[in-house]
Write a protein that holds these residues in place. Structure first.
Motif, PDB file in Angstrom:
ATOM      1  N   ASP A 196       0.861  -1.184   0.000  1.00  0.00           N
ATOM      2  CA  ASP A 196       0.000   0.000   0.000  1.00  0.00           C
ATOM      3  C   ASP A 196       0.895   1.231   0.000  1.00  0.00           C
ATOM      4  N   ARG A 197       1.018   1.913  -1.146  1.00  0.00           N
ATOM      5  CA  ARG A 197       1.974   3.020  -1.269  1.00  0.00           C
ATOM      6  C   ARG A 197       1.601   4.205  -0.385  1.00  0.00           C
ATOM      7  N   ARG A 198       0.306   4.476  -0.248  1.00  0.00           N
ATOM      8  CA  ARG A 198      -0.098   5.606   0.599  1.00  0.00           C
ATOM      9  C   ARG A 198       0.184   5.309   2.079  1.00  0.00           C
ATOM     10  N   SER A 199      -0.109   4.076   2.496  1.00  0.00           N
ATOM     11  CA  SER A 199       0.190   3.708   3.879  1.00  0.00           C
ATOM     12  C   SER A 199       1.696   3.727   4.132  1.00  0.00           C
ATOM     13  N   THR A 200       2.466   3.256   3.141  1.00  0.00           N
ATOM     14  CA  THR A 200       3.931   3.299   3.263  1.00  0.00           C
ATOM     15  C   THR A 200       4.412   4.733   3.369  1.00  0.00           C
ATOM     16  N   ALA A 201       3.878   5.602   2.514  1.00  0.00           N
ATOM     17  CA  ALA A 201       4.288   7.017   2.532  1.00  0.00           C
ATOM     18  C   ALA A 201       3.942   7.669   3.857  1.00  0.00           C
ATOM     19  N   HIS A 202       2.726   7.376   4.360  1.00  0.00           N
ATOM     20  CA  HIS A 202       2.312   7.959   5.635  1.00  0.00           C
ATOM     21  C   HIS A 202       3.239   7.504   6.768  1.00  0.00           C
ATOM     22  N   HIS A 203       3.578   6.214   6.787  1.00  0.00           N
ATOM     23  CA  HIS A 203       4.442   5.694   7.853  1.00  0.00           C
ATOM     24  C   HIS A 203       5.827   6.332   7.794  1.00  0.00           C
ATOM     25  N   LEU A 204       6.349   6.540   6.588  1.00  0.00           N
ATOM     26  CA  LEU A 204       7.702   7.088   6.434  1.00  0.00           C
ATOM     27  C   LEU A 204       7.725   8.613   6.425  1.00  0.00           C
ATOM     28  N   GLY A 205       6.551   9.238   6.394  1.00  0.00           N
ATOM     29  CA  GLY A 205       6.508  10.693   6.333  1.00  0.00           C
ATOM     30  C   GLY A 205       6.940  11.235   4.986  1.00  0.00           C
ATOM     31  N   LEU A 206       6.596  10.507   3.909  1.00  0.00           N
ATOM     32  CA  LEU A 206       7.002  10.881   2.556  1.00  0.00           C
ATOM     33  C   LEU A 206       5.771  11.125   1.684  1.00  0.00           C
ATOM     34  N   HIS A 207       6.009  11.709   0.523  1.00  0.00           N
ATOM     35  CA  HIS A 207       4.952  11.824  -0.479  1.00  0.00           C
ATOM     36  C   HIS A 207       4.863  10.494  -1.222  1.00  0.00           C
ATOM     37  N   PRO A 208       3.668  10.049  -1.603  1.00  0.00           N
ATOM     38  CA  PRO A 208       3.548   8.779  -2.339  1.00  0.00           C
ATOM     39  C   PRO A 208       4.424   8.704  -3.586  1.00  0.00           C
ATOM     40  N   ASN A 209       4.627   9.858  -4.248  1.00  0.00           N
ATOM     41  CA  ASN A 209       5.490   9.839  -5.425  1.00  0.00           C
ATOM     42  C   ASN A 209       6.929   9.500  -5.065  1.00  0.00           C
ATOM     43  N   THR A 210       7.358   9.951  -3.883  1.00  0.00           N
ATOM     44  CA  THR A 210       8.711   9.623  -3.429  1.00  0.00           C
ATOM     45  C   THR A 210       8.838   8.127  -3.189  1.00  0.00           C
ATOM     46  N   VAL A 211       7.790   7.517  -2.630  1.00  0.00           N
ATOM     47  CA  VAL A 211       7.804   6.067  -2.438  1.00  0.00           C
ATOM     48  C   VAL A 211       7.916   5.363  -3.787  1.00  0.00           C
ATOM     49  N   ASP A 212       7.148   5.833  -4.779  1.00  0.00           N
ATOM     50  CA  ASP A 212       7.220   5.217  -6.109  1.00  0.00           C
ATOM     51  C   ASP A 212       8.627   5.321  -6.681  1.00  0.00           C
ATOM     52  N   ASN A 213       9.249   6.474  -6.518  1.00  0.00           N
ATOM     53  CA  ASN A 213      10.602   6.660  -7.047  1.00  0.00           C
ATOM     54  C   ASN A 213      11.588   5.716  -6.370  1.00  0.00           C
ATOM     55  N   ARG A 214      11.441   5.548  -5.058  1.00  0.00           N
ATOM     56  CA  ARG A 214      12.356   4.656  -4.336  1.00  0.00           C
ATOM     57  C   ARG A 214      12.143   3.204  -4.755  1.00  0.00           C
ATOM     58  N   LEU A 215      10.892   2.789  -4.912  1.00  0.00           N
ATOM     59  CA  LEU A 215      10.621   1.413  -5.331  1.00  0.00           C
ATOM     60  C   LEU A 215      11.168   1.142  -6.725  1.00  0.00           C
ATOM     61  N   ALA A 216      11.065   2.134  -7.604  1.00  0.00           N
ATOM     62  CA  ALA A 216      11.627   1.971  -8.943  1.00  0.00           C
ATOM     63  C   ALA A 216      13.145   1.833  -8.876  1.00  0.00           C
ATOM     64  N   ARG A 217      13.765   2.603  -7.996  1.00  0.00           N
ATOM     65  CA  ARG A 217      15.222   2.515  -7.845  1.00  0.00           C
ATOM     66  C   ARG A 217      15.630   1.166  -7.270  1.00  0.00           C
ATOM     67  N   ILE A 218      14.838   0.629  -6.308  1.00  0.00           N
ATOM     68  CA  ILE A 218      15.113  -0.700  -5.741  1.00  0.00           C
ATOM     69  C   ILE A 218      15.067  -1.754  -6.841  1.00  0.00           C
ATOM     70  N   ALA A 219      14.040  -1.684  -7.675  1.00  0.00           N
ATOM     71  CA  ALA A 219      13.913  -2.659  -8.769  1.00  0.00           C
ATOM     72  C   ALA A 219      15.079  -2.535  -9.742  1.00  0.00           C
ATOM     73  N   GLU A 220      15.509  -1.306  -9.991  1.00  0.00           N
ATOM     74  CA  GLU A 220      16.621  -1.087 -10.914  1.00  0.00           C
ATOM     75  C   GLU A 220      17.924  -1.659 -10.371  1.00  0.00           C
ATOM     76  N   LEU A 221      18.176  -1.472  -9.085  1.00  0.00           N
ATOM     77  CA  LEU A 221      19.446  -1.912  -8.484  1.00  0.00           C
ATOM     78  C   LEU A 221      19.480  -3.421  -8.254  1.00  0.00           C
ATOM     79  N   THR A 222      18.334  -3.999  -7.846  1.00  0.00           N
ATOM     80  CA  THR A 222      18.333  -5.416  -7.458  1.00  0.00           C
ATOM     81  C   THR A 222      17.821  -6.344  -8.548  1.00  0.00           C
ATOM     82  N   GLY A 223      17.079  -5.804  -9.489  1.00  0.00           N
ATOM     83  CA  GLY A 223      16.473  -6.652 -10.496  1.00  0.00           C
ATOM     84  C   GLY A 223      15.234  -7.376 -10.012  1.00  0.00           C
TER      85      GLY A 223
END
Length: 468
Positions: free
Chosen positions: A404-431
């Protein structure tokens, strides 16, 4: 006798105050430093003369109280004879002589109540109930009143009323000193026993104390046991503590320590209600471990865990997690503690709702977190994130919140778009495509394996770091 107040001049005798102990905050030291000066009224020569006629009866009154009056009190008859004939009788004689001396000279001394305090501490150490101890003092006052009444003759009613007034004032002072000392000693003994139990449980869990010896000293030998692990979320908004403390480092540390003690007390109260006095705990503000006999109708602890989870939600919030594992033998306890810890850790990592967890709830995920030939390679999938702790935390929280990206963003104190960017970077680095079932399982297994290795590297189980 007529109920009339004798003509007694108000105020102290010759302006000399008499010392009397008063109540003080729990934890303050016992002794004259806790006393303040209270003023007793003057006594007339007639009152002093009446009291003086009782001095020859001190030994007789002490024996009667120690061997007759107090025998009617619950538990007193079980005391050893030497305690009654020596300690109790001596304390009564001291109290009677103190009263008679203060009648003659109302000026107090620093050590007037030291024997009462010493005996109160001894009775607390021996386990005499406080109500029994206080009733001995009240019974002694009544016997002394009877002695004064018997000595009084016609025309001494006023003197008798003066002495009773004086006696009751002194009784209030003595009761305050005795009760405070008893409670201080009882609190110290309780803290000492609890710390001893904590030390034994810590040694049992880390293997430094033999299991049979630890359980024998804890009074839990010869029976199956439940080993519980509690995980309590820390306050996500610590600013309240900082605001209360005023900002200075010492005040902040003190405020945090007070908050932690309060949290532990609330948890301990819930444990006592769920398991009774037999449970032994090793707790910190973030949770810890509990060792307790199971109920006869609930050997696996399923019911009591549900009840305990409900109690803890009321005092610690909705994020509380716990698990119980049965230990049939003493040597099984450490392994049961590790398993309970892992069940909670896995349930949290894979997004199970808070509450009571069972092994059956996380069978597959638990299996994925175990070491085998593939463990090193699975854990290494997250190596590319080694220099980016914010990406690891984002991945962990995203899995805990079931993608749940909104719940993740709320827990981390981030904007949902920032969560999306981080998840994309995780996928890029780890495959890893964590949106797929396979990618989700691999990412979860990698996190669990790395957490397990980190926990083992930090040493034995500890209430300070109950789980990742």
């Amino acid at each position: 006798m007529p109920n009339q107040r004798p003509n007694v001049p108000p105020g102290p005798a010759d302006g000399v105050p008499a010392e009397a102990p008063t109540g003080s905050p729990a934890g303050s030291p016992a002794g004259p430093s806790r006393e303040r000066h209270a003023r007793y009224p003057a006594l007339t020569p007639a009152a002093r003369a009446l009291a003086a006629r009782c001095e020859s009866r001190v030994n007789e009154l002490a024996r009667r109280m120690a061997r007759e009056t107090f025998e009617r009190l619950p538990g007193y008859a079980d005391l050893p004879a030497d305690v009654k004939d020596v300690e109790v009788a001596a304390t009564v004689r001291s109290g009677l002589r103190l009263f008679l001396r203060r009648v003659r000279d109302p000026r107090g001394r620093a050590d007037d109540y030291s024997l009462f305090r010493e005996r109160a501490a001894q009775r607390a150490d021996e386990g005499m109930p406080l109500h029994t101890l206080l009733r001995t003092h009240s019974s002694a006052v009544y016997v002394l009143w009877q002695a004064l009444r018997d000595e009084a003759t016609d025309g001494e009613e006023g003197a008798l009323i003066e002495l009773v007034d004086f006696l009751l004032r002194g009784h209030e002072t003595v009761i305050g000193a005795v009760a405070q000392t008893y409670l201080d000693e009882q609190a110290a003994l309780f803290a000492e026993r609890r710390e001893q139990h904590r030390s034994l449980l810590r040694g049992l869990l880390d293997g430094s104390v033999p299991a049979r010896r630890a359980l024998a000293e804890l009074g839990l030998e010869g029976q199956p046991l439940l080993v519980l692990h509690l995980w309590i979320p820390q306050d996500p908004a610590p600013g309240a503590v900082e605001a209360t403390a005023g900002g200075s480092a010492p005040a902040l540390a003190a405020a945090r320590a007070v908050a932690e003690r309060r949290a532990v007390r609330r948890v301990q109260t819930a444990l006592d209600r769920a398991f009774g006095p037999t449970a032994v705990s090793l707790l910190g503000a973030g949770g810890g471990h509990v060792l307790a006999p199971p109920r006869a109708d609930d050997p696996a602890g399923t019911g009591v865990c549900e009840e305990l989870a409900a109690r803890l939600r009321q005092v610690c919030g909705d994020g509380v997690r716990l698990a119980a594992v049965a230990a049939a033998k003493p040597q099984d306890v450490p392994a049961a503690a590790r398993t309970a810890t892992d069940i909670v850790r896995v349930a949290r990592a894979c997004g199970r709702p808070p509450g009571a967890h069972r092994m059956d709830d996380v069978l597959l995920e638990f299996h994925l977190s175990r070491r085998n030939e593939s463990s090193d390679r699975i854990a290494a999938l997250l190596d590319p994130l080694g220099g980016r702790p914010e990406l690891v935390e984002t991945l962990r929280v995203h899995l805990e919140h079931r993608h749940d990206r909104r719940s993740t963003a709320h827990h981390l104190g981030l904007h949902p778009n920032t969560v999306d960017n981080r998840l994309a970077r995780i996928a890029e680095l780890t495959g890893l495509d964590i949106a797929s079932a396979r990618g989700n399982a691999l990412a979860l297994a990698a996190l669990l394996l790395r957490d397990e290795w980190a926990a083992r590297a930090t040493g034995p189980l500890s209430p300070a770091t109950p789980s990742s």
